[in-house]
Every structure is written in structure tokens, then in C-alpha cells.
Design a protein around this motif. Structure first.
Motif, mmCIF file in Angstrom:
data_model
loop_
_atom_site.group_PDB
_atom_site.id
_atom_site.type_symbol
_atom_site.label_atom_id
_atom_site.label_comp_id
_atom_site.label_asym_id
_atom_site.label_seq_id
_atom_site.Cartn_x
_atom_site.Cartn_y
_atom_site.Cartn_z
ATOM 1 N N MET A 1 -1.430 -10.868 -11.553
ATOM 2 C CA MET A 1 -1.636 -9.407 -11.132
ATOM 3 C C MET A 1 -1.682 -8.655 -11.753
ATOM 4 N N SER A 2 -2.277 -7.263 -11.846
ATOM 5 C CA SER A 2 -2.118 -6.651 -12.824
ATOM 6 C C SER A 2 -0.711 -5.872 -12.830
ATOM 7 N N MET A 3 -0.571 -5.126 -13.921
ATOM 8 C CA MET A 3 0.887 -4.124 -14.113
ATOM 9 C C MET A 3 0.754 -3.183 -12.660
ATOM 10 N N ILE A 4 1.554 -3.383 -12.048
ATOM 11 C CA ILE A 4 1.595 -2.272 -11.140
ATOM 12 C C ILE A 4 2.782 -0.687 -11.615
ATOM 13 N N PRO A 5 2.000 0.192 -11.749
ATOM 14 C CA PRO A 5 2.223 0.831 -12.128
ATOM 15 C C PRO A 5 3.489 1.872 -11.634
ATOM 16 N N ASP A 6 5.024 3.007 -13.424
ATOM 17 C CA ASP A 6 6.163 2.789 -12.587
ATOM 18 C C ASP A 6 6.565 3.622 -10.845
ATOM 19 N N ASP A 7 6.766 3.622 -10.182
ATOM 20 C CA ASP A 7 7.125 4.562 -9.799
ATOM 21 C C ASP A 7 6.478 4.285 -8.089
ATOM 22 N N ALA A 8 5.625 3.270 -8.420
ATOM 23 C CA ALA A 8 4.744 2.640 -7.312
ATOM 24 C C ALA A 8 5.571 2.539 -6.162
ATOM 25 N N MET A 9 5.663 2.044 -4.881
ATOM 26 C CA MET A 9 6.163 1.997 -4.023
ATOM 27 C C MET A 9 5.384 0.741 -3.189
ATOM 28 N N VAL A 10 6.248 -0.516 -3.053
ATOM 29 C CA VAL A 10 6.165 -1.727 -2.739
ATOM 30 C C VAL A 10 6.834 -1.932 -1.212
ATOM 31 N N VAL A 11 5.742 -2.281 -0.538
ATOM 32 C CA VAL A 11 5.987 -2.468 1.338
ATOM 33 C C VAL A 11 5.975 -4.308 1.284
ATOM 34 N N VAL A 12 6.945 -4.599 1.951
ATOM 35 C CA VAL A 12 6.669 -6.244 1.889
ATOM 36 C C VAL A 12 7.376 -6.119 3.876
ATOM 37 N N ALA A 13 5.739 -6.138 4.341
ATOM 38 C CA ALA A 13 6.580 -6.249 6.298
ATOM 39 C C ALA A 13 5.670 -7.732 6.856
ATOM 40 N N ASP A 14 6.611 -7.925 7.807
ATOM 41 C CA ASP A 14 5.632 -8.949 8.733
ATOM 42 C C ASP A 14 5.705 -7.778 9.788
ATOM 43 N N GLY A 15 5.338 -9.111 11.061
ATOM 44 C CA GLY A 15 5.802 -7.994 12.392
ATOM 45 C C GLY A 15 6.666 -7.521 12.832
ATOM 46 N N GLU A 16 7.823 -7.351 11.851
ATOM 47 C CA GLU A 16 9.119 -7.309 12.911
ATOM 48 C C GLU A 16 9.684 -6.697 11.608
ATOM 49 N N SER A 17 9.387 -6.339 10.421
ATOM 50 C CA SER A 17 9.947 -6.249 9.758
ATOM 51 C C SER A 17 9.700 -5.700 9.367
ATOM 52 N N ALA A 18 9.856 -4.619 7.641
ATOM 53 C CA ALA A 18 9.330 -4.218 6.286
ATOM 54 C C ALA A 18 10.303 -4.018 5.046
ATOM 55 N N ARG A 19 10.688 -4.207 4.517
ATOM 56 C CA ARG A 19 10.916 -4.035 2.914
ATOM 57 C C ARG A 19 10.108 -2.657 2.042
ATOM 58 N N VAL A 20 11.083 -1.851 2.124
ATOM 59 C CA VAL A 20 10.404 -1.192 0.708
ATOM 60 C C VAL A 20 10.804 -0.619 -0.681
ATOM 61 N N PHE A 21 9.759 -0.895 -1.455
ATOM 62 C CA PHE A 21 11.051 -0.976 -2.492
ATOM 63 C C PHE A 21 10.292 0.197 -3.569
ATOM 64 N N ARG A 22 10.814 0.485 -4.681
ATOM 65 C CA ARG A 22 10.328 1.504 -5.687
ATOM 66 C C ARG A 22 10.200 0.530 -6.469
ATOM 67 N N ASN A 23 8.947 0.633 -7.850
ATOM 68 C CA ASN A 23 8.889 -0.166 -9.480
ATOM 69 C C ASN A 23 10.160 1.310 -10.055
ATOM 70 N N ILE A 24 11.081 0.535 -9.981
ATOM 71 C CA ILE A 24 12.395 2.060 -11.644
ATOM 72 C C ILE A 24 11.433 1.648 -12.815
#
Length: 131
Positions: A1-24
Motif C-alpha cells: 500500500m502507498s504511504m498514508i498521509p499525515d493526519d489521515a483518518m483511518v476507519v476500520v469497520a464491520d457490521g457492528e462497530s468501527a474503530r476510528v484512528f488518526r495517523n499521527i
């Protein structure tokens, strides 16, 4: 995968919940920090978008409703400039249910999208999958 930008929001989800991250991380170094967890909200007062087939189970209806709620959450973030770049990772079913719900401003901010189930993975494993 290519480089994820600084401060990008990363959302990891399924049908029940999601975890929201920041690339710090800075200067191309991926370092995720979890900012929030998003879960079902008031499913009795809300429902999935569109027409549900009669054979759809209650669990499937709940998952479609959550996908709609998560999409609206991301749309609010995009429209208030809470993020510039979005990496969206969700199981194929959830991702497919979210796509039609995403505002054009949210879609413009999608840096990467992956149909994977990583919600229950460790932070280390999520970072590893993104490298």
C-alpha cells in the motif's frame, strides 16, 4: 500500500462497530492512534436505507442500519473538515452498504479503501496491514 498521509483518518469497520484512528506519524511513518469507537445507536428509531428484502434477518437489518449510521458519521466529519484524507477498511458487505450513503465530499476525501475484516485485530496488526 502507498504511504498514508499525515493526519489521515483511518476507519476500520464491520457490521457492528468501527474503530476510528488518526495517523499521527510524520514524514511517511505510519503510527495510528485510536480516537474513538463507533457502535449502534438507537436501532429501533432508525433503519437501513432503501428496501430490505423480506428474507433479510434482524441481524442483517441491524448491520445495514449501522453501515448507514457510520456513513452519516463520516459525512458529518467531511462536511465539517474534521479530516482531509480517509482510509476506509471494512468487510465487503459493510463497505458495499456504505458506498451509496457517502456524500460526494466524503468520497472526494477517500485516499484508500479496502474490503477486509480487521475490526478485532490489534493496533499492530492493523498498522501492518496498512504498510
Amino acid at each position: 500500500m502507498s504511504m498514508i498521509p499525515d493526519d489521515a483518518m483511518v476507519v476500520v469497520a464491520d457490521g457492528e462497530s468501527a474503530r476510528v484512528f488518526r495517523n499521527i506519524g510524520r514524514q511517511g511513518v505510519l503510527t495510528l492512534r485510536q480516537d474513538e469507537t463507533v457502535t449502534f445507536k438507537s436501532l429501533l428509531d432508525d433503519g437501513p436505507s432503501g428496501h430490505a428484502p423480506p428474507e433479510q434477518t434482524e441481524k442483517q437489518t441491524d448491520e445495514a442500519t449501522f453501515a448507514k449510521q457510520l456513513s452519516h458519521h463520516l459525512n458529518r466529519g467531511a462536511l465539517t473538515n474534521a479530516f482531509t484524507d480517509l482510509v476506509l477498511i471494512a468487510d465487503p458487505q459493510t463497505l458495499g452498504q456504505m458506498r451509496p450513503q457517502l456524500h460526494k465530499e466524503t468520497v472526494k476525501r477517500i485516499y484508500a479503501e479496502h474490503a477486509k475484516t480487521l475490526t478485532n485485530e490489534s493496533l499492530h496488526d492493523i498498522e501492518k496491514a496498512l504498510r
